[in-house]
Every structure is written in C-alpha cells, then in structure tokens.
Design an enzyme around this catalytic site. Structure first.
Site: not given
Ligand code: DX5
Ligand code: ZN
Length: 218
Positions: A6, A29, A31, A33, A62, A64, A132, A137, A170
C-alpha cells in the site's frame, strides 16, 4: 500468495522511486480516500494517472469514496488495473458492469463491522474480495483478528463453487499477522507501513510472504 504494497505509507514526494522499491511485488495498492466515506483525504485521479504511466506493476485501486459510480470511467481512463468498491454503499452490481465494460478488474470490499453475508451474493461476480482488517482511513493501525472468520466463510463458499474470486486482506499485515491471514484463506496480502517503513521493502515483503507460507503450512 501475492503481495500488494500500500503506497499510503510511501513517500508521497517521491512516488516514482517508491514504486521502483516495490517493483517485484504483484500489485501496487492505491488507497483513494475522499474525506467523506472515510475522514481522511489522500489522492485521486490525477495521481493515479501519473502513477499508471510509471508503475512497473498493476494498480490495485481501493476506492474509499462516497460515490464511485461517477468516477469508474475516469479510473479506467487513468489506467487503474483493478478497482475495489465498498459493499457498504449498496448494490454494487451496476459498478461491476461498468468495470467489466472497461476491462478493469472487479473488487468488492467490506469493513470490519460489516457482516460477511453482505458480500456472499456477489462472490460469483468478482475477481477479488477484500476483507478490511482495520477500519479504513489510515495506515499503521493494529490488525483486528475477528475478521478472519469472514475470510474463512468466504474461502469455503468460493472453493465450494470453484469461483475464480481471490481473497485479499488489508490492514495491519506484517510478519506477525501474515501467517494467520494465510491460514484463514487469503491469497493476497496488502501491507503498507510494514513494507515502506522498513529499510528494505523487498526484504520486508519476502519476510511477510515467508511468514504467510509458514502459516498456511501449519
Ligand atoms: C487503510 C488502507 C490500507 C492501509 C494499510 O484504510 O486501506 O491499505 O494503507 O496500511 P497498513 O499496512 O500500515 O495497516
Ligand atoms: Zn486499502
């Protein structure tokens, strides 16, 4: 077993070189948001487009965001290889149709409090189920082991019907949690802070995959 680093935990000022540091991974990956579906704001279409131009590996996006329907076409144009949408937003089938029409991989994701029953009706229609293991977040949160039961249920359903869907997990994945995730039936591990905050992300990724293999064999 695959790994999807990620980039949320990468150095945002140097994303091209950060992608090079994980160029042996299966996916990157991403993210996305929007500050509404989750309180945090990260990156959007222009950044995905820039990443797609230089990424040596496919982009696992991903989403969000509150309204993915208005964005999917643009994500396809930007070069997303797979888009993962949240089941909490309601019937995802129109989104699947849109992604298929654009030849983008179809992912469905559920948050830790969301029951696994919500995704069971769609397991035959997706390429990927993302479970998840933290509330979305932020990176760097602690793994929630209770979600593993949802992985086991989905794994049984997918295997019983021989559907092609893979299971990704994740949040909070590291050498201590990869084993239980793999044993529960995950195929793909997302890892952010455990990789990018390590001095050598390639070695960290290898260690996580080794822990996963051990967990699966146990
Ligand atoms: C959280 C994200 C994850 C995050 C995971 O909302 O969807 O992809 O980056 O990070 P780690 O591996 O540090 O928990
Ligand atoms: Zn993610």
């Amino acid at each position: 077993m695959q790994i999807s680093p990620s980039i949320l935990s990468a150095d945002f000022a140097n994303l091209e070189s950060e992608l090079q540091r994980i160029s042996n991974a299966d996916w990157a990956h991403v993210d996305v948001m929007d500050g509404h579906f989750v309180p945090n704001l990260t990156l959007g279409l222009p950044v995905v487009e820039a990443l797609a131009k230089v990424s040596p590996i496919p982009l696992d996006c991903h989403l969000m965001v509150d309204n993915p329907a208005v964005l999917l076409d643009e994500f396809a144009d930007a070069g997303a290889d797979r888009c993962i949408v949240h089941v909490e937003l309601g019937d995802p089938r129109p989104l699947f149709d849109e992604l298929r029409a654009r030849d983008v991989g179809v992912g469905l994701v559920l948050n830790p409090p969301t029951p696994v029953d919500t995704v069971l009706p769609y397991l035959d229609q997706i390429d990927l189920l993302l479970v998840m293991s933290v509330n979305p977040g932020w990176g760097g949160q602690a793994f929630i082991p209770d979600v593993l039961e949802k992985v086991r249920v989905a794994r049984r359903e997918i295997d019983a019907h021989r559907w092609p869907a893979e299971i990704e997990i994740d949040g909070g994945i590291n050498v201590d949690t990869a084993g239980v995730a793999a044993a529960a039936g995950c195929d793909i591990l997302v890892a952010g802070s455990a990789l990018f905050r390590a001095p050598d992300p390639v070695a960290a990724g290898r260690a996580i995959l080794a822990a996963a293999a051990q967990g699966r064999a146990a």
